[in-house]
Design an enzyme around this catalytic site. Structure first.
Site, PDB file in Angstrom:
ATOM      1  N   HIS A 130       0.832  -1.072   0.071  1.00 22.07           N
ATOM      2  CA  HIS A 130      -0.031  -0.083  -0.078  1.00 22.07           C
ATOM      3  C   HIS A 130       0.804   1.172  -0.121  1.00 22.07           C
ATOM      4  O   HIS A 130       0.744   2.113  -0.567  1.00 22.07           O
ATOM      5  CB  HIS A 130      -0.917  -0.259   1.252  1.00 22.07           C
ATOM      6  CG  HIS A 130      -1.515   1.281   1.453  1.00 22.07           C
ATOM      7  ND1 HIS A 130      -2.909   1.613   1.190  1.00 22.07           N
ATOM      8  CD2 HIS A 130      -1.203   2.598   2.115  1.00 22.07           C
ATOM      9  CE1 HIS A 130      -3.225   2.786   1.353  1.00 22.07           C
ATOM     10  NE2 HIS A 130      -2.300   3.218   1.986  1.00 22.07           N
ATOM     11  N   GLU A 131       1.894   1.308   1.092  1.00 21.69           N
ATOM     12  CA  GLU A 131       2.769   2.361   0.912  1.00 21.69           C
ATOM     13  C   GLU A 131       3.432   2.622  -0.240  1.00 21.69           C
ATOM     14  O   GLU A 131       3.715   3.684  -0.879  1.00 21.69           O
ATOM     15  CB  GLU A 131       3.882   2.471   2.103  1.00 21.69           C
ATOM     16  CG  GLU A 131       3.001   2.291   3.401  1.00 21.69           C
ATOM     17  CD  GLU A 131       2.056   3.258   3.552  1.00 21.69           C
ATOM     18  OE1 GLU A 131       2.478   4.704   3.055  1.00 21.69           O
ATOM     19  OE2 GLU A 131       0.904   3.180   4.471  1.00 21.69           O
ATOM     20  N   HIS A 134       1.414   4.291  -2.908  1.00 23.56           N
ATOM     21  CA  HIS A 134       1.455   5.957  -2.719  1.00 23.56           C
ATOM     22  C   HIS A 134       2.522   6.253  -3.513  1.00 23.56           C
ATOM     23  O   HIS A 134       2.559   7.554  -3.910  1.00 23.56           O
ATOM     24  CB  HIS A 134       1.464   6.253  -1.404  1.00 23.56           C
ATOM     25  CG  HIS A 134       0.219   6.220  -0.589  1.00 23.56           C
ATOM     26  ND1 HIS A 134      -0.825   6.946  -1.185  1.00 23.56           N
ATOM     27  CD2 HIS A 134      -0.194   5.565   0.552  1.00 23.56           C
ATOM     28  CE1 HIS A 134      -1.870   6.942  -0.321  1.00 23.56           C
ATOM     29  NE2 HIS A 134      -1.447   5.888   0.746  1.00 23.56           N
ATOM     30  N   GLU A 200      -6.262   7.265  -0.765  1.00 21.45           N
ATOM     31  CA  GLU A 200      -6.085   5.828  -0.088  1.00 21.45           C
ATOM     32  C   GLU A 200      -6.838   4.711  -0.796  1.00 21.45           C
ATOM     33  O   GLU A 200      -6.171   3.702  -0.695  1.00 21.45           O
ATOM     34  CB  GLU A 200      -6.738   6.368   1.408  1.00 21.45           C
ATOM     35  CG  GLU A 200      -6.014   7.062   2.156  1.00 21.45           C
ATOM     36  CD  GLU A 200      -4.468   6.455   2.529  1.00 21.45           C
ATOM     37  OE1 GLU A 200      -4.780   5.401   2.727  1.00 21.45           O
ATOM     38  OE2 GLU A 200      -3.765   7.276   2.896  1.00 21.45           O
TER      39      GLU A 200
END
Length: 303
Positions: A130-131, A134, A200
């Site tokens: 997930h990071e 980003h 998100e």
């Protein structure tokens, strides 16, 4: 569509900042406000990662000091076809993670000790994916610039409240000036939260694609959300402006800073993830980076 929405929302922030400048100093004030914003964003572009890491107290680790975590992040980055970021660990019992950096070539990911001690290897891999999402989407720069704009608007509004000219020829007069000084920072905060929430959802989707298993990320979000509420993140509480950078809101709701959430409802994020299907990346990540279900990355090799 997400990028278009982000640019539109950031345009609103720019307009608010210039509007406050015009309110305080007319056309000249608007130009000065724009120049100040440009200078702040230039500084933010080159120093965002250093500033965030310093504010959170995260420490750098490598393949010698944290072989499991760094190896996992490297494998996920390779699977995503992106440069390997620097890896950091943040000392706090609250399970959480964040990413920072101006671009994929100059980026870092950080996991808290609480995350590493509370989640399984599969869940940690999903959080790191997930990071990385980003970073790949360049959200880290967008969110830092947005936070800078929002902070500058609040600062300029406070300056106007105490030192502004009460010229009656301005539209709305003194009442209009006061109203704008109050409403502009609120509007900036709402825009900042809107950008964060939209990003998100996209990072969840791409993160699930990178690790190959949406259910891993859904499980991680559910566990982090439950545990984070009972564990204070001291660094985030000291600097609430960083809250939007974490995978789950790190503020525990004890103060007014948590009145408006910077993140979508965890239940909604989980629901969106469960609609996705596992991807081909699953076999690659699952066999080597996450060898056995339920196993946690051990803390002790990290010193």
């Amino acid at each position: 569509m997400g990028n278009i929405r982000t640019f539109a929302l950031m345009a609103v922030l720019t307009a608010l900042f210039m509007g406050l400048g015009a309110l305080l100093g007319g056309a000249t004030g608007a130009v000065v406000a724009l120049l100040i914003a440009a200078a702040m964003n230039l500084y933010t572009y080159w120093n965002s990662d250093k500033s965030v890491l310093r504010m959170t107290g995260a420490r750098s680790v490598d393949e010698r000091s944290a072989p499991d975590l760094v190896g996992m992040v490297n494998q996920l980055a390779d699977a995503a076809g992106m440069p390997r970021p620097k890896v950091y660990i943040m000392e706090t019992a609250q399970p959480n993670a964040f990413a920072t950096g101006r671009n994929p070539e100059n980026a870092a990911v950080a996991a808290t000790t609480g995350l590493l001690n509370s989640l399984s290897r599969e869940e940690i891999a999903a959080v790191m994916a997930h990071e990385l999402a980003h970073i790949k989407n360049r959200d880290t720069l967008t969110m830092t610039v947005t936070a800078t704009f929002a902070g500058a608007i609040a600062m300029l509004a406070n300056f106007g409240m105490f030192f502004g000219n009460s010229d009656r020829e301005r539209p709305g007069g003194m009442i209009g000036t006061i109203a704008l000084m109050i409403l502009a920072p609120m509007a900036a905060g709402i825009v900042q939260m809107a950008i964060s929430r939209s990003r998100e959802y996209e990072a969840d989707r791409l993160g699930a694609e990178i690790c190959g298993r949406p259910d891993w990320l859904a499980s991680a979000l559910r566990k982090i959300d439950g545990l984070a509420r009972g564990r204070m993140n001291v660094q985030a509480e000291k600097d609430p402006a960083l809250a939007h950078m974490f995978i789950i809101n790190p503020l525990n709701g004890r103060g007014a800073d948590n009145l408006f959430s910077t993140h979508p409802a965890t239940e909604n994020r989980i629901a969106a993830l469960m609609e996705l299907r596992p991807t081909r990346q699953e076999s690659n990540i699952g066999r080597s980076s996450v060898p056995k279900s339920g196993r946690k990355i051990r803390q002790d090799p990290w010193g």
